[in-house]
Design a protein around this motif. Structure first.
Motif, PDB file in Angstrom:
ATOM      1  N   ARG A   1      52.330  45.370  39.476  1.00 13.99           N
ATOM      2  CA  ARG A   1      52.521  44.305  40.468  1.00 13.99           C
ATOM      3  C   ARG A   1      53.454  44.770  41.594  1.00 13.99           C
TER       4      ARG A   1
ATOM      5  N   THR B   1      51.925  46.306  49.114  1.00 17.64           N
ATOM      6  CA  THR B   1      50.555  45.914  48.843  1.00 17.64           C
ATOM      7  C   THR B   1      49.534  46.894  49.400  1.00 17.64           C
TER       8      THR B   1
ATOM      9  N   MET C   1      46.959  48.794  47.062  1.00 21.80           N
ATOM     10  CA  MET C   1      45.793  48.129  46.504  1.00 21.80           C
ATOM     11  C   MET C   1      44.643  48.160  47.519  1.00 21.80           C
TER      12      MET C   1
ATOM     13  N   LEU D   1      41.388  43.209  48.669  1.00 28.42           N
ATOM     14  CA  LEU D   1      41.988  42.331  47.664  1.00 28.42           C
ATOM     15  C   LEU D   1      42.876  41.287  48.337  1.00 28.42           C
TER      16      LEU D   1
ATOM     17  N   ASP E   1      45.549  39.137  47.118  1.00 25.40           N
ATOM     18  CA  ASP E   1      46.339  38.973  45.895  1.00 25.40           C
ATOM     19  C   ASP E   1      47.050  37.622  45.887  1.00 25.40           C
TER      20      ASP E   1
ATOM     21  N   THR F   1      48.192  33.952  36.042  1.00 26.90           N
ATOM     22  CA  THR F   1      47.402  34.453  37.171  1.00 26.90           C
ATOM     23  C   THR F   1      45.928  34.601  36.820  1.00 26.90           C
TER      24      THR F   1
ATOM     25  N   LEU G   1      42.189  36.434  38.417  1.00 29.66           N
ATOM     26  CA  LEU G   1      41.488  37.287  39.377  1.00 29.66           C
ATOM     27  C   LEU G   1      40.034  36.829  39.439  1.00 29.66           C
TER      28      LEU G   1
ATOM     29  N   ALA H   1      43.910  35.219  42.687  1.00 27.87           N
ATOM     30  CA  ALA H   1      43.624  36.380  43.527  1.00 27.87           C
ATOM     31  C   ALA H   1      42.111  36.526  43.669  1.00 27.87           C
TER      32      ALA H   1
ATOM     33  N   VAL I   1      42.323  47.296  40.531  1.00 29.08           N
ATOM     34  CA  VAL I   1      42.926  45.972  40.702  1.00 29.08           C
ATOM     35  C   VAL I   1      43.331  45.373  39.359  1.00 29.08           C
TER      36      VAL I   1
ATOM     37  N   ARG J   1      46.959  43.130  35.052  1.00 33.20           N
ATOM     38  CA  ARG J   1      47.761  42.417  36.044  1.00 33.20           C
ATOM     39  C   ARG J   1      47.455  40.928  36.109  1.00 33.20           C
ATOM     40  N   TYR J   2      46.377  40.500  35.443  1.00 29.15           N
ATOM     41  CA  TYR J   2      45.982  39.092  35.513  1.00 29.15           C
ATOM     42  C   TYR J   2      45.686  38.551  34.115  1.00 29.15           C
TER      43      TYR J   2
END
Length: 697
Positions: free
Chosen positions: A443, A449, A452, A456, A458, A467, A469, A491, A522, A537-538
């Motif tokens: 993250r 950012t 990435m 994306l 985010d 979170t 995605l 996201a 991602v 991440r999600y």
């Protein structure tokens, strides 16, 4: 301070030591330990089969809690053991470290090297009965908690029947006569409730798995498992004549990219063995030549999961040992040598990282078996082989055979070897790329950012559990979704059309594909073997595609990617499919009442709604809006129906168990794999069930 002298020491005689410390001999006193007792008795029968003296073993789980194991081997010796004054049956079942597996006289190779298996089971049994068919007679001896004697059974043998132990002399009872050529052993034991809790029970599933495994490892052996404990008796029979090759083909989780290679070989080594000197009656060290037989089958599949089963004298060694160390070393040596000699064609340079063991073993299914006299295990449970020289023998046999097989100049083998080497090199590059992705895709804050993908959008929250995605089909839907989402925790990642079919593509092609690479980057948890679900991440990955045939195809391609290269995410229940509506019906309000909006998700639901409105005498605006894509909705409609957690419907993608995993593997290979003929057959056979009205063309 209290005194501690020699009189405080206890000397446990014979089987008393086993009852005092059962865990030392069977691992534990729960179901696992009880199961181990059964394995010890079965393994004695299997040793007879391994030596060519038996071809049938039957195991019965009886209604009174006892277990019966029968074989048609030679039968335990019933004559008197020289210098002991007891029958062979009594020695085997009452004396630790006694049996026919020492010194190499009776068995070329055996799993029961310690000579304690049968006596340990006897010590931990409330009652144990042994019957031996030999020399035209049925010989019988019974024991209670390891002590020989006689039960007063009447019509039904039971553990609680009156028992009279032998006091001065013990003897084998002659129960009856049998044909001269008939031989075999029957052992029935009742586990002791003083050792095993009342809730402890043997697992039929585990026994069936072990029986199937043994049938693969001893070609020609028939194993019958019968369960009479509850309801109607059930019975299953196992027999396989193909050996370890059939075993590998049964274990393989996915379609193969190589044939199943069968490697056999042997080697010798010298070992110092403590042998009883008949003249002095003492143990003396003797240099003895040992022969180790190696039997290996292996094949590589399309995926990245590794399945390796190892055995010593057909005893499973789940933790491995020197034979697995040798196998891995031989495998690595052979494949590195082949890659080095094909470096130019594979575009491998000196700057590339070294090929690691995990690159070679990705997608490998293998069965490694070795057979040798008196193997040295680490503990009575025999989970790790400790005989050192076996490592070098297996290394040489496997490594040399693979160099010869894979280095063949035959065209068919050359093509197959080429595919395998490309897969291994691609795995190496995938490992390196995944590590780089992991390092850069944690993250990021607002200033970072740029690492990435630019497309994306985010979210702001760093709480992974909250979170989401959304993988969105197309840029048109992305614009609406940006206005519809809650940017705090949602996201968006758009994809352009249909992504690569990873079921058909090679790992190298997958890494080159921008859409697939972006999704992997991602999600941020790597891919394949290196995927770490904890690093994702999600908390949710939601596939949001149009409600039409193309959208269903794109969703299937995405699911194929997630199943094949991010499977732990699916297994954790963190993958979902969004359910956008098909229709929007605006019912006209009566009088000054506002119009009501209804969304339906199928033709049947739409027809039911229209009938309901008609029944109520209400009108609706025409034409009814039919959404052909997410881009046709405005932001409020998309949020209300598909993205807002308080109103939307999500379908969770899950795999309940191993059977579901196997079924998923078969379906993905059928629908998305390289073989066209099975897919065509499936479509033709299912064509009659398709409702033309459901096809959105």
């Amino acid at each position: 301070m209290s005194e501690y002298t020699a009189r405080h020491l206890s000397v446990l005689e014979g089987l008393e030591a086993v009852r005092k410390r059962p865990g030392m001999y069977i691992g534990s006193t729960d179901s696992r330990g009880l199961q181990h007792c059964l394995w010890e008795i079965i393994d004695n029968s299997v040793d007879e089969a391994l030596d060519g003296h038996a071809d049938r073993i039957a195991v019965s789980l009886l209604s009174d809690g006892s277990v019966l194991v029968e074989d048609n081997g030679r039968g335990i010796p019933v004559d008197e053991v020289p210098g002991v004054g007891l029958s062979g049956v009594e020695v085997v079942y009452t004396k630790l470290h006694a049996g026919g597996k020492f010194g190499g006289g009776s068995y070329a190779a055996s799993g029961g090297l310690h000579g304690v298996g049968a006596s340990v089971v006897n010590a931990l049994s409330h009652r144990l009965d042994v019957e031996v068919d030999r020399d035209g007679k049925t010989h019988r001896m019974t024991f209670r908690r390891g002590e020989p004697g006689q039960f007063q059974d009447g019509r039904t043998p039971a553990a609680d029947n009156p028992f009279t132990p032998f006091v001065t002399d013990s003897f084998l009872e002659i129960k009856g006569r049998v044909a001269k050529k008939k031989t075999g052993t029957r052992v029935r034991f009742w586990p002791d409730p003083q050792i095993f809790p009342a809730t402890t029970a043997m697992s039929l599933e585990a026994i069936l798995g072990r029986a199937k495994q043994t049938a693969f490892l001893v070609p020609g052996l028939t194993l019958v498992i019968r369960d009479e404990r509850e309801g109607e008796p059930t019975e299953e029979t196992f027999r396989y004549d193909g050996g370890v090759v059939d075993f590998v083909e049964d274990l393989a989780p996915d379609a193969a990219i190589t044939k199943t290679y069968h490697i056999v070989g042997s080697g010798t080594f010298m070992e110092t063995v403590q042998t009883l000197d008949k003249k002095t009656g003492h143990l003396v060290p003797v240099e003895t030549e040992r022969t180790c037989q190696v039997d290996v089958a292996l094949a590589w599949g399309q995926g990245y999961d590794t399945t390796v089963r190892s055995f010593v004298n057909i005893i499973a060694t789940p933790v491995g040992g020197t034979h697995i160390q040798g196998f891995e070393a031989g495998l690595s040596r052979a494949l590195r040598k082949l890659i080095e000699s094909n470096a130019r064609r594979l575009k491998v340079t000196a700057k590339d990282p070294k090929i690691e063991k995990e690159d070679i073993m990705a997608g490998l299914t293998a069965v490694v078996t070795v057979s040798l006299p008196e193997p040295q295990f680490e503990g009575q449970t025999k989970e790790i082989l400790g005989t050192g020289p076996v490592r070098g023998i297996v290394n040489r046999v496997v490594g040399d055979a693979l160099v010869e097989i894979l280095g063949s100049t035959k065209r068919s083998q050359r093509d197959e070897t080429g595919r395998l080497l490309e897969k291994i090199v691609a795995e190496m590059r995938a490992r390196v790329t995944a590590r780089m992705h992991k390092e850069i895709s944690r993250r990021k804050n607002a200033l970072e950012t740029s690492t990435m993908p630019a497309k994306l959008s985010d979210c702001r929250s760093e709480d992974v559990a909250k979170t989401e995605l959304f993988i969105v089909e197309g840029d048109s839907a992305l614009g609406t979704a940006k206005l519809a989402r809650n940017s705090e925790f949602q996201a968006l990642l758009p994809i352009r059309g249909k992504i690569l079919n990873v079921q058909k593509a090679s790992p190298a092609d997958i890494l080159k594909n921008q859409e697939v690479s972006s999704i992997i980057q991602v999600v941020g948890a790597g891919s394949g073997r290196t995927f770490d679900v904890q690093a994702a991440r999600y908390g949710k990955v939601i596939l949001m595609t149009d409600a039409d045939v193309d959208g269903a195809h794109i969703r299937t391609l995405l699911l194929t990617l997630l199943f094949r290269y991010m499977r732990p995410l699916v297994e954790a229940g963190r993958v979902y499919a969004a359910v956008p509506p098909l229709h929007r019906v605006e019912a006209i309000g009566r009088g000054k009442a506002k119009n009501e909006v209804h969304y339906t998700y199928s033709e049947a639901e739409l027809n039911a709604l229209l009938k309901k409105l008609e029944k109520q005498g209400r009108r609706y605006k025409e034409p009814i809006q039919r959404y052909k894509g997410l881009g046709e909705m405005d932001a409020d409609q998309l949020a209300e129906t598909t993205m807002d957690p308080s109103h939307r419907t999500l379908r969770r993608v899950s795999m309940a168990d191993e059977e579901a995993l196997r079924e998923a593997e078969m379906v993905f290979e059928l629908l998305m794999g390289n073989e066209v003929a099975p897919r065509k057959e499936f479509i033709v056979e299912g064509s009659e069930e398709v409702d033309r009205a459901r096809i959105d063309a």
